[in-house]
Design an enzyme around this catalytic site. Sequence first.
Site, PDB file in Angstrom:
ATOM      1  CG  ASP A  11      -0.258  -0.356   2.508  1.00  0.00           C
ATOM      2  OD1 ASP A  11       0.905   0.062   2.672  1.00  0.00           O
ATOM      3  OD2 ASP A  11      -0.867  -1.023   3.369  1.00  0.00           O
ATOM      4  CB  SER A  12       0.357   4.714   1.234  1.00  0.00           C
ATOM      5  OG  SER A  12      -0.029   4.394   2.558  1.00  0.00           O
ATOM      6  CG  LEU A  13       3.135   1.947   5.328  1.00  0.00           C
ATOM      7  CD1 LEU A  13       2.735   0.805   6.246  1.00  0.00           C
ATOM      8  CD2 LEU A  13       4.005   2.957   6.062  1.00  0.00           C
ATOM      9  NE  ARG A  16       4.296   9.001   2.312  1.00  0.00           N
ATOM     10  CZ  ARG A  16       3.703   9.910   3.099  1.00  0.00           C
ATOM     11  NH1 ARG A  16       2.403   9.799   3.353  1.00  0.00           N
ATOM     12  NH2 ARG A  16       4.387  10.900   3.620  1.00  0.00           N
ATOM     13  CG  HIS A 190       2.086   7.301   5.467  1.00  0.00           C
ATOM     14  ND1 HIS A 190       0.929   8.002   5.709  1.00  0.00           N
ATOM     15  CD2 HIS A 190       1.775   6.294   4.600  1.00  0.00           C
ATOM     16  CE1 HIS A 190      -0.061   7.463   5.012  1.00  0.00           C
ATOM     17  NE2 HIS A 190       0.419   6.421   4.342  1.00  0.00           N
TER      18      HIS A 190
END
Length: 285
Positions: A11-13, A16, A190
């Site tokens: 996912d966004s982890l 990024r 995050h």
Amino acid sequence: MRRAALVLFGDSLTQRSFETGGWGARLADKYCRQADVFCRGYGGYTTRWCRAMLGDVFDIFPPRDDIVLVVVLFGTNDSALNHLSLTQHVPIAEYAENLSTIVSKLRRRSKFVVLVTPPCLHEGRRIVHQRRRYRKDATGFLERTDSSLSKYAAVVREVAEYCNVPCLDLFRQTSASVCDGHDFFVDGVHFDKGGQEYFYNQIIAHFQIQEMDLFKVPSKLDCPFGLDMRTSKEMWKNLFRDHKRNSVPSITSITVSEDMISATRLFIFWISTLLCLFICLSSSR
């Protein structure tokens, strides 16, 4: 000449991870000239959605590509509280099934698959972020909690054991560090720069513990070193020739070989067909 592939899926982890100093960018730097690191991170996604698009994500890698490692990191979005995030919440049982399916399919494509538990949730930092971002519209309620996230982290450990793949328990490690006063997060979820470096160090240490020395997996560099090429004016030609002779065939050469095989099969088919017709006509006479 193709390189080995390392794929980061999450996912966004994961998305990024290619920020400046991110754990994915650091992996790409560590294995440069030996492997290509592909970031397949999708901010806001859950295992439900990523399981559905798994084929589309990995079909872009030709079957002949050498995927050495896939790092799988999901759970932060799946653990969103049902009454506050209906679209993201994935029940624990479905999460376990989705994760098992993802791992099982990826094991057919990759030499190694590593499951990573989601990091802990810094609830205090998350509330501060909410107030800064939404100001007067901030609810003061968390859309996910560290307690609920811990249950999803436990499922990751169970799935890893069931599927017989290594598991990096980032939840326990970050929880212990946060308890010791460390803060690795920009918004409670995050990673900040320190968190990105921490995760990178943990995953490299995990490779070593699991004896997954990825430096040994890519057989050799795709091209000779520049320093070797500068030995003499004519040396580079010999180096190229010797390197190409000893390296794996390129994708182009493999494709040509497959085309030749297909053409040969087609040729044999038509020859056989004509021969059968000739025999049938001779018999009728």
